[in-house]
Design a protein around this motif. Structure first.
Motif, PDB file in Angstrom:
ATOM      1  N   ARG A 110       0.841  -1.184   0.000  1.00 18.04           N
ATOM      2  CA  ARG A 110       0.000   0.000   0.000  1.00 18.04           C
ATOM      3  C   ARG A 110       0.881   1.240   0.000  1.00 18.04           C
ATOM      4  N   LYS A 111       0.519   2.188  -0.857  1.00 14.05           N
ATOM      5  CA  LYS A 111       1.229   3.462  -0.890  1.00 14.05           C
ATOM      6  C   LYS A 111       0.498   4.442   0.016  1.00 14.05           C
ATOM      7  N   ALA A 112       1.234   5.033   0.938  1.00 15.41           N
ATOM      8  CA  ALA A 112       0.631   6.025   1.817  1.00 15.41           C
ATOM      9  C   ALA A 112       0.390   7.303   1.022  1.00 15.41           C
ATOM     10  N   THR A 113      -0.802   7.851   1.130  1.00 12.43           N
ATOM     11  CA  THR A 113      -1.127   9.084   0.420  1.00 12.43           C
ATOM     12  C   THR A 113      -1.603  10.132   1.416  1.00 12.43           C
ATOM     13  N   LYS A 114      -1.518  11.383   1.005  1.00 15.53           N
ATOM     14  CA  LYS A 114      -1.987  12.466   1.852  1.00 15.53           C
ATOM     15  C   LYS A 114      -3.400  12.840   1.413  1.00 15.53           C
ATOM     16  N   PRO A 115      -4.225  13.292   2.366  1.00 14.65           N
ATOM     17  CA  PRO A 115      -5.562  13.737   1.970  1.00 14.65           C
ATOM     18  C   PRO A 115      -5.471  14.983   1.093  1.00 14.65           C
ATOM     19  N   THR A 116      -6.419  15.107   0.173  1.00 14.53           N
ATOM     20  CA  THR A 116      -6.398  16.260  -0.736  1.00 14.53           C
ATOM     21  C   THR A 116      -6.803  17.526   0.026  1.00 14.53           C
ATOM     22  N   ARG A 117      -6.495  18.641  -0.561  1.00 18.08           N
ATOM     23  CA  ARG A 117      -6.832  19.921   0.059  1.00 18.08           C
ATOM     24  C   ARG A 117      -8.340  20.061   0.203  1.00 18.08           C
ATOM     25  N   GLY A 118      -9.062  19.646  -0.832  1.00 15.59           N
ATOM     26  CA  GLY A 118     -10.526  19.735  -0.799  1.00 15.59           C
ATOM     27  C   GLY A 118     -11.125  18.872   0.301  1.00 15.59           C
ATOM     28  N   ASN A 120      -9.690  17.946   3.091  1.00 14.77           N
ATOM     29  CA  ASN A 120      -9.387  18.593   4.370  1.00 14.77           C
ATOM     30  C   ASN A 120     -10.347  19.748   4.647  1.00 14.77           C
ATOM     31  N   GLU A 121     -10.599  20.564   3.613  1.00 16.68           N
ATOM     32  CA  GLU A 121     -11.510  21.707   3.785  1.00 16.68           C
ATOM     33  C   GLU A 121     -12.920  21.233   4.101  1.00 16.68           C
ATOM     34  N   ARG A 122     -13.386  20.188   3.424  1.00 15.03           N
ATOM     35  CA  ARG A 122     -14.725  19.652   3.691  1.00 15.03           C
ATOM     36  C   ARG A 122     -14.824  19.111   5.109  1.00 15.03           C
ATOM     37  N   ARG A 123     -13.782  18.422   5.564  1.00 17.16           N
ATOM     38  CA  ARG A 123     -13.767  17.887   6.919  1.00 17.16           C
ATOM     39  C   ARG A 123     -13.827  19.012   7.949  1.00 17.16           C
ATOM     40  N   THR A 125     -14.925  22.094   7.501  1.00 21.11           N
ATOM     41  CA  THR A 125     -16.220  22.777   7.402  1.00 21.11           C
ATOM     42  C   THR A 125     -17.291  21.990   8.151  1.00 21.11           C
ATOM     43  N   ALA A 126     -17.274  20.665   7.983  1.00 16.64           N
ATOM     44  CA  ALA A 126     -18.249  19.821   8.675  1.00 16.64           C
ATOM     45  C   ALA A 126     -18.049  19.901  10.182  1.00 16.64           C
ATOM     46  N   LYS A 127     -16.802  19.909  10.619  1.00 13.56           N
ATOM     47  CA  LYS A 127     -16.518  20.015  12.054  1.00 13.56           C
ATOM     48  C   LYS A 127     -17.031  21.350  12.611  1.00 13.56           C
ATOM     49  N   LYS A 128     -16.820  22.417  11.852  1.00 17.94           N
ATOM     50  CA  LYS A 128     -17.243  23.755  12.287  1.00 17.94           C
ATOM     51  C   LYS A 128     -18.767  23.819  12.401  1.00 17.94           C
ATOM     52  N   SER A 129     -19.459  23.216  11.404  1.00 12.72           N
ATOM     53  CA  SER A 129     -20.915  23.276  11.445  1.00 12.72           C
ATOM     54  C   SER A 129     -21.458  22.439  12.606  1.00 12.72           C
ATOM     55  N   ARG A 130     -20.836  21.274  12.902  1.00  7.85           N
ATOM     56  CA  ARG A 130     -21.270  20.468  14.046  1.00  7.85           C
ATOM     57  C   ARG A 130     -21.039  21.239  15.347  1.00  7.85           C
ATOM     58  N   ALA A 131     -19.888  21.911  15.436  1.00  6.16           N
ATOM     59  CA  ALA A 131     -19.578  22.693  16.639  1.00  6.16           C
ATOM     60  C   ALA A 131     -20.596  23.811  16.820  1.00  6.16           C
TER      61      ALA A 131
END
Length: 144
Positions: A110-118, A120-123, A125-131
């Motif tokens: 398995r190749k380790a990959t980084k999450p995309t910028r988009g 991360n932003e969606r995550r 944003t979702a955290k902010k709205s839940r908060a």
């Protein structure tokens, strides 16, 4: 490559001298035919002493086929599906080759990959709205 050699894959060919093939009486129903013929075939191959596999493959196969190996490190394959010995012999050798082919497959690393910028932003944003939702639930008590 001799006539009796077992070709497992393009890298591994087991010489016929390493295979011990025995016939035994087959069990189950069949009347007198079963009682007087030895149609069951047992193929024994010693993984420990085989020169057909490399040391790396030997350790890999020992890990993969550990539950199927005897105490001496032999792999036994038996076949008694047919009424004649030659078909059972061919089936037992085919089963052995298929078992080894399957066990020799190495999983793709398995190749380790980084999450995309988009993502991360969606995550975030979702955290902010839940908060915001949860902070809206806090009762601001009146001090009356």
């Amino acid at each position: 490559m001799a006539a009796g050699d077992l070709v497992v894959n393009e890298r591994i060919t087991i010489p016929a001298s390493e295979l011990e093939i025995r016939a035994a009486r087959s069990g189950g129903p069949g009347g007198q035919h079963v009682n007087k013929t030895s149609s069951k075939v047992i193929v024994r191959w010693s993984l420990r002493y085989s020169e057909a596999v490399t040391t790396v493959d030997r350790y890999w196969l020992r890990d993969k086929l550990g539950s199927k190996l005897t105490v001496e490190g032999d792999l036994l394959v038996a076949c008694e599906e047919h009424r004649d010995q030659s078909r059972n012999k061919a089936d037992a050798l085919a089963k052995l080759a298929a078992m080894l082919r399957t066990a020799l497959v190495r999983p793709k690393p398995r190749k380790a990959t980084k999450p995309t910028r988009g993502s991360n932003e969606r995550r975030l944003t979702a955290k902010k709205s839940r908060a915001d939702i949860k902070s809206g639930r806090q009762g601001r008590g009146n001090d009356d």
